[in-house]
Enzyme design. Structure first.
Site, PDB file in Angstrom:
ATOM      1  N   ILE A 177     -29.857 -23.231   4.642  1.00  0.00           N
ATOM      2  CA  ILE A 177     -28.709 -23.219   3.737  1.00  0.00           C
ATOM      3  C   ILE A 177     -28.564 -24.562   3.038  1.00  0.00           C
ATOM      4  O   ILE A 177     -28.387 -25.596   3.686  1.00  0.00           O
ATOM      5  CB  ILE A 177     -27.409 -22.898   4.512  1.00  0.00           C
ATOM      6  CG1 ILE A 177     -27.560 -21.603   5.314  1.00  0.00           C
ATOM      7  CG2 ILE A 177     -26.230 -22.833   3.556  1.00  0.00           C
ATOM      8  CD1 ILE A 177     -27.939 -20.383   4.497  1.00  0.00           C
ATOM      9  N   LYS A 178     -28.633 -24.503   1.715  1.00  0.00           N
ATOM     10  CA  LYS A 178     -28.467 -25.728   0.929  1.00  0.00           C
ATOM     11  C   LYS A 178     -26.989 -25.878   0.568  1.00  0.00           C
ATOM     12  O   LYS A 178     -26.383 -24.938   0.032  1.00  0.00           O
ATOM     13  CB  LYS A 178     -29.288 -25.595  -0.353  1.00  0.00           C
ATOM     14  CG  LYS A 178     -30.184 -26.765  -0.664  1.00  0.00           C
ATOM     15  CD  LYS A 178     -30.960 -26.471  -1.931  1.00  0.00           C
ATOM     16  CE  LYS A 178     -31.881 -27.612  -2.250  1.00  0.00           C
ATOM     17  NZ  LYS A 178     -32.510 -27.430  -3.567  1.00  0.00           N
ATOM     18  N   ILE A 179     -26.434 -27.028   0.872  1.00  0.00           N
ATOM     19  CA  ILE A 179     -25.019 -27.280   0.576  1.00  0.00           C
ATOM     20  C   ILE A 179     -24.909 -28.641  -0.110  1.00  0.00           C
ATOM     21  O   ILE A 179     -25.422 -29.644   0.415  1.00  0.00           O
ATOM     22  CB  ILE A 179     -24.167 -27.286   1.874  1.00  0.00           C
ATOM     23  CG1 ILE A 179     -24.273 -25.939   2.590  1.00  0.00           C
ATOM     24  CG2 ILE A 179     -22.717 -27.632   1.582  1.00  0.00           C
ATOM     25  CD1 ILE A 179     -23.514 -25.874   3.921  1.00  0.00           C
TER      26      ILE A 179
END
Ligand code: G3P
Length: 214
Positions: A82-84
């Protein structure tokens, strides 16, 4: 150093996977917008082709929304990361997701302090954007050097993904600094293997081979 491909294009991913040097993929909303296919279907297919982590970016901006969006993305395939984007809400979400065992790539990192906080929050990866710093006359690789040093000082397990790579020299410098990963656009990936003297050398060998008595 691990090589990730910075793209959402399946053809490019299949091609580089066939070279035997592909460790993972990073996507982002801008890269996904170039593909004329539904996002989730494309992500599922990418995850099936890639023998490693595939970053998919959350677009929610508040903690309460980032966490469920991330959980939904993580359900698409076991290799989804997950890219945040780094920020206070993103840090809170990273802490919560990391404690559930969800791998997070904190993105849009432009300072060492951002990388340090991302690591403390439990991010598995941080992505400093080198090219975009160079574009505004700042020192992208200097940032990587500092993050490498800080992570070594405190033995953080967080891996550094050198992102926003513009040319082969960025990749070489990332490797010299000991960065864990470079995420490289397809066009740069192709350039990494080429050298004009190799081409000239092959041409000469092949033409001389014709003169060898067989
Ligand atoms: O993965 C995101 C990053 O690599 C973006 O690169 O070229 O848009 O600065 P760029």
């Amino acid at each position: 150093m691990k090589f990730f491909l910075d793209t959402a294009n399946l053809k490019e991913i299949r091609e580089v996977a066939s070279w035997g040097v592909l460790d993972g993929v990073t996507t982002n909303p801008s890269l996904c917008s170039k593909e004329n296919v539904p996002f989730v279907d494309n992500l599922r297919e990418i995850c099936a082709v890639v023998p490693g982590p595939v970053s998919a970016e959350c677009v929610a901006m508040r903690f309460e929304e980032i966490v469920p969006e991330a959980r939904e993305l993580a359900r698409i395939a076991p290799n989804v990361v997950i890219k945040i984007p780094v920020g206070l809400e993103g840090l809170k979400a990273t802490k919560a997701l990391a404690s559930e065992g969800v791998a997070v790539n904190m993105t849009l990192v432009f300072s060492t302090s951002q990388a340090l906080l991302a690591a403390k929050a439990g991010a598995k990866y941080v992505s400093p954007f080198i090219g975009r710093l160079d574009d505004i006359s700042e020192d992208g690789m200097g940032l990587v050097e500092e993050i490498v040093q800080v992570f070594e000082n405190y033995r953080f397990g967080t891996e550094i993904i050198v992102a926003s790579v513009r040319h082969p020299r960025h990749v070489v410098e990332a490797a010299l600094l000991g960065a864990d990963i470079a995420t490289v656009p397809y066009a740069v990936m192709e350039k990494l293997v080429r050298h004009p003297l190799t081409d000239v050398g092959i041409e000469r060998f092949l033409s001389d081979w014709k003169k060898v008595s067989k």
